[in-house]
Design an enzyme around this catalytic site. Structure first.
Site, PDB file in Angstrom:
ATOM      1  N   ALA A  16     109.770  52.382  42.365  1.00  0.00           N
ATOM      2  CA  ALA A  16     109.395  52.965  41.075  1.00  0.00           C
ATOM      3  C   ALA A  16     108.972  51.987  39.990  1.00  0.00           C
ATOM      4  O   ALA A  16     108.350  52.397  39.018  1.00  0.00           O
ATOM      5  CB  ALA A  16     110.541  53.826  40.552  1.00  0.00           C
ATOM      6  N   ALA A  17     109.325  50.705  40.094  1.00  0.00           N
ATOM      7  CA  ALA A  17     109.018  49.782  38.982  1.00  0.00           C
ATOM      8  C   ALA A  17     107.517  49.476  38.930  1.00  0.00           C
ATOM      9  O   ALA A  17     106.888  49.395  39.976  1.00  0.00           O
ATOM     10  CB  ALA A  17     109.800  48.480  39.153  1.00  0.00           C
TER      11      ALA A  17
ATOM     12  N   GLY B  74     107.345  51.774  36.485  1.00  0.00           N
ATOM     13  CA  GLY B  74     107.710  53.105  35.993  1.00  0.00           C
ATOM     14  C   GLY B  74     106.547  54.019  35.638  1.00  0.00           C
ATOM     15  O   GLY B  74     106.755  55.035  34.988  1.00  0.00           O
TER      16      GLY B  74
ATOM     17  N   LYS C  62     104.552  56.038  37.615  1.00  0.00           N
ATOM     18  CA  LYS C  62     104.676  57.381  38.214  1.00  0.00           C
ATOM     19  C   LYS C  62     105.957  58.044  37.714  1.00  0.00           C
ATOM     20  O   LYS C  62     106.003  59.251  37.493  1.00  0.00           O
ATOM     21  CB  LYS C  62     104.717  57.305  39.747  1.00  0.00           C
ATOM     22  CG  LYS C  62     103.760  56.339  40.378  1.00  0.00           C
ATOM     23  CD  LYS C  62     102.453  56.905  40.697  1.00  0.00           C
ATOM     24  CE  LYS C  62     101.488  55.890  41.292  1.00  0.00           C
ATOM     25  NZ  LYS C  62     101.507  54.482  40.833  1.00  0.00           N
TER      26      LYS C  62
ATOM     27  N   ASP D 158     105.544  55.322  46.477  1.00  0.00           N
ATOM     28  CA  ASP D 158     104.372  54.560  46.031  1.00  0.00           C
ATOM     29  C   ASP D 158     104.601  53.160  46.580  1.00  0.00           C
ATOM     30  O   ASP D 158     105.137  52.291  45.901  1.00  0.00           O
ATOM     31  CB  ASP D 158     104.340  54.583  44.494  1.00  0.00           C
ATOM     32  CG  ASP D 158     103.114  53.919  43.927  1.00  0.00           C
ATOM     33  OD1 ASP D 158     102.116  53.803  44.650  1.00  0.00           O
ATOM     34  OD2 ASP D 158     103.151  53.523  42.752  1.00  0.00           O
TER      35      ASP D 158
ATOM     36  N   CYS E 210      98.035  51.497  46.595  1.00  0.00           N
ATOM     37  CA  CYS E 210      96.814  51.065  45.907  1.00  0.00           C
ATOM     38  C   CYS E 210      96.083  50.100  46.825  1.00  0.00           C
ATOM     39  O   CYS E 210      95.585  49.063  46.398  1.00  0.00           O
ATOM     40  CB  CYS E 210      97.098  50.493  44.526  1.00  0.00           C
ATOM     41  SG  CYS E 210      98.324  49.204  44.527  1.00  0.00           S
TER      42      CYS E 210
HETATM   43  N1  SAM Z   1     105.483  53.314  41.361  1.00  0.00           N
HETATM   44  C1  SAM Z   1     105.300  52.153  40.510  1.00  0.00           C
HETATM   45  C2  SAM Z   1     104.578  52.590  39.266  1.00  0.00           C
HETATM   46  O1  SAM Z   1     103.884  53.611  39.281  1.00  0.00           O
HETATM   47  O2  SAM Z   1     104.735  51.920  38.224  1.00  0.00           O
HETATM   48  C3  SAM Z   1     104.590  51.037  41.229  1.00  0.00           C
HETATM   49  C4  SAM Z   1     105.292  50.647  42.489  1.00  0.00           C
HETATM   50  S1  SAM Z   1     104.639  49.253  43.318  1.00  0.00           S
HETATM   51  C5  SAM Z   1     103.207  49.862  44.028  1.00  0.00           C
HETATM   52  C6  SAM Z   1     105.724  49.135  44.676  1.00  0.00           C
HETATM   53  C7  SAM Z   1     107.161  48.781  44.340  1.00  0.00           C
HETATM   54  O3  SAM Z   1     107.896  48.687  45.569  1.00  0.00           O
HETATM   55  C8  SAM Z   1     107.329  47.458  43.636  1.00  0.00           C
HETATM   56  O4  SAM Z   1     108.030  47.632  42.431  1.00  0.00           O
HETATM   57  C9  SAM Z   1     108.138  46.618  44.611  1.00  0.00           C
HETATM   58  O5  SAM Z   1     109.068  45.770  43.969  1.00  0.00           O
HETATM   59  C10 SAM Z   1     108.851  47.651  45.440  1.00  0.00           C
HETATM   60  N2  SAM Z   1     109.236  47.145  46.776  1.00  0.00           N
HETATM   61  C11 SAM Z   1     108.980  45.934  47.318  1.00  0.00           C
HETATM   62  N3  SAM Z   1     109.539  45.855  48.539  1.00  0.00           N
HETATM   63  C12 SAM Z   1     110.163  47.008  48.765  1.00  0.00           C
HETATM   64  C13 SAM Z   1     110.919  47.516  49.859  1.00  0.00           C
HETATM   65  N4  SAM Z   1     111.138  46.797  50.964  1.00  0.00           N
HETATM   66  N5  SAM Z   1     111.426  48.758  49.739  1.00  0.00           N
HETATM   67  C14 SAM Z   1     111.202  49.490  48.641  1.00  0.00           C
HETATM   68  N6  SAM Z   1     110.479  49.066  47.600  1.00  0.00           N
HETATM   69  C15 SAM Z   1     109.968  47.846  47.649  1.00  0.00           C
END
Ligand code: SAM
Length: 450
Positions: A109-110, A112, A114, A176, A229
């Site tokens: 989610a980071a 944030g 979505k 995401d 993305c």
């Molecule tokens: N949904 C966010 C937004 O809309 O602002 C963007 C998310 S970004 C595409 C993908 C996120 O997945 C990142 O924050 C990343 O730190 C996290 N991530 C990295 N490795 C991961 C893992 N093994 N499992 C889950 N999340 C992971």
């Protein structure tokens, strides 16, 4: 514009909707800047700019202002978000026309984008858990969720495997997924240097793993919204296709308007979704597909354990005037007290044993020797009682406040005051004997000079 990574253009040649010439040209154009307004705080902002066709609160801006210098951004009146990725909110809205009583997990989610979108779409009788595994990024996610202010928007920080301990808990999983990031090459050309076919393969494996890890937490009949993305087939259609083949997940129909420019796709296994290319959509690269968990008659219904309420009525007597509405439980939590919508207490009892919750409900503060000491999260809460004393700051005073300085105003009264800018909350200050104490948390302070 950096050099295209070796093998990249060839790797996406032939994918539905891809046109190399216009794709290349789109990467020579400055990407659009867009924001999404807070439904309760954004009214009237950015008038006379185009509305994003798939998001009524979305706006294209003519250029990129310095958002950090805008007190309204600090006040959570809008969120800066890339336009194509707002299609995740559109998809959620289309897939859940009746949103009452939903539990939604935004697993990756980071920072944030979505999540704040989902929080704005969900009614107050639903729960949104936004999770981020990377601790520093979970901190930023918590700040953004706090700024956005919804008591039913919680933040956790766990590896996706933790959610398997919540069987059949959620109605919707938004995934995401971390990806190779080619969809953001136009916005962030440096990302081109990190792209490689090997990185795509590694991302695809991780995406599969994340889907499998979270799947048990979805109710039968529940829906996964999967997005990246990346333009790479291996991270998009191939991931959902093999996942759906392995689990028996069923396709669900999503039909974005043709005029938006998203290209509909269907995998060999029948999963439906769409791709966004920057030469066809007014936004960056994006992929989204959704699928449903089959309902099998043998799966047992989820039973939550009944625990006694942790509500502390004595504590609540001291703080209840700070929030609107009456259906809250107040739970002491170390140095702070937490107000939870009462209907979510059982979920909190269950979740707190399974995941690390960084935010749940509203941290309302703590009782001091003479008075209640409010927490910053309370200032930002959409449920803050509108009758708390507030002071409207000018732009200059708001900048001083946001730099954690004395805002330099003549306070209308002594005691705790909500600092506001154009009617939106910035944080707390306290007027004491001709002095103003600034209670904005230092980690949120504005470092830029205007
Ligand atoms: N949904 C966010 C937004 O809309 O602002 C963007 C998310 S970004 C595409 C993908 C996120 O997945 C990142 O924050 C990343 O730190 C996290 N991530 C990295 N490795 C991961 C893992 N093994 N499992 C889950 N999340 C992971």
């Amino acid at each position: 514009m950096n050099k295209w990574p070796d093998g990249f253009l060839q790797s996406i040649d032939g994918l539905p909707g891809f046109d190399e010439d216009s794709f290349r040209k789109a990467h020579e154009v400055v990407p659009p800047v867009s924001v999404r307004l807070h439904p309760l705080r954004g009214a009237g902002l950015f008038p006379d700019v185009p509305v994003i066709p798939w998001e009524p609160q979305g706006r294209y801006l003519p250029q990129r202002p310095v958002f950090a210098l805008d007190p309204l951004w600090h006040a959570g009146a809008y969120y800066v978000q890339e336009a194509s990725s707002m299609l995740a909110g559109w998809a959620f809205d289309a897939l859940f026309p009746q949103k009452a009583g939903l539990r939604v997990l935004d697993l990756c989610a980071a920072p944030g984008g979505k999540s704040t979108h989902l929080a704005a779409l969900l009614p107050p009788d639903s729960l949104l858990v936004s999770n981020e595994v990377i601790r520093t990024r979970a901190g930023i996610l918590t700040e953004n969720a706090t700024r956005w202010g919804y008591a039913n928007h919680w933040v956790s920080s766990n590896d996706p495997t933790a959610f398997a301990r919540l069987p059949q808990f959620f109605d919707c999983l938004v995934i995401d997924a971390p990806c190779s990031g080619s969809g953001l090459f136009r916005k962030d050309p440096d990302a081109m240097t990190e792209w490689s076919p090997e990185a795509v393969q590694l991302c695809a494996q991780r995406q599969q793993r994340i889907l499998h890890d979270a799947w048990p937490a979805l109710k039968p009949g529940g829906i996964v919204i999967y997005a990246t993305c990346s333009y790479s087939f291996e991270e998009d259609e191939a991931v959902v296709d093999s996942f759906c083949t392995e689990t028996g997940a069923e396709p669900v129909l999503l039909t974005p308007e043709t005029s938006w420019g998203a290209v509909p796709v269907q995998t060999t296994g029948g999963v439906l979704g769409f791709r966004c290319y920057p030469d066809q959509v007014r936004g960056e690269g994006f992929f989204l597909a959704a699928f449903r968990k089959p309902v099998t008659p043998t799966e047992p219904a989820r039973k939550g354990k009944k625990s006694s309420s942790a509500h502390d009525a004595t504590l609540w007597n001291k703080a209840s005037h700070l929030l609107s509405g009456s259906d809250w439980v107040c739970i002491p939590d170390g140095k702070n007290a937490r107000a939870l919508p009462a209907f979510l207490e059982a979920d909190w009892q269950q979740l707190k044993h399974v995941v690390y919750l960084r935010r749940a409900g509203i941290e309302v503060g703590m009782p001091g020797a003479k008075e209640w000491i409010p927490d910053h999260a309370l200032a930002a809460a959409v449920d803050l009682n509108p009758s708390v004393p507030a002071v409207a700051l000018s732009l200059e005073a708001a900048h001083r406040y946001l730099r954690c300085e004395d805002p330099g105003i003549d306070p209308p009264q002594q005691g705790w005051l909500l600092a506001t800018y154009e009617g939106r909350p910035l944080g707390w200050m306290k007027a004491v004997k001709g002095r103003i104490n600034n209670y904005l948390p230092r980690h949120l302070r504005l470092r830029l000079r205007g």
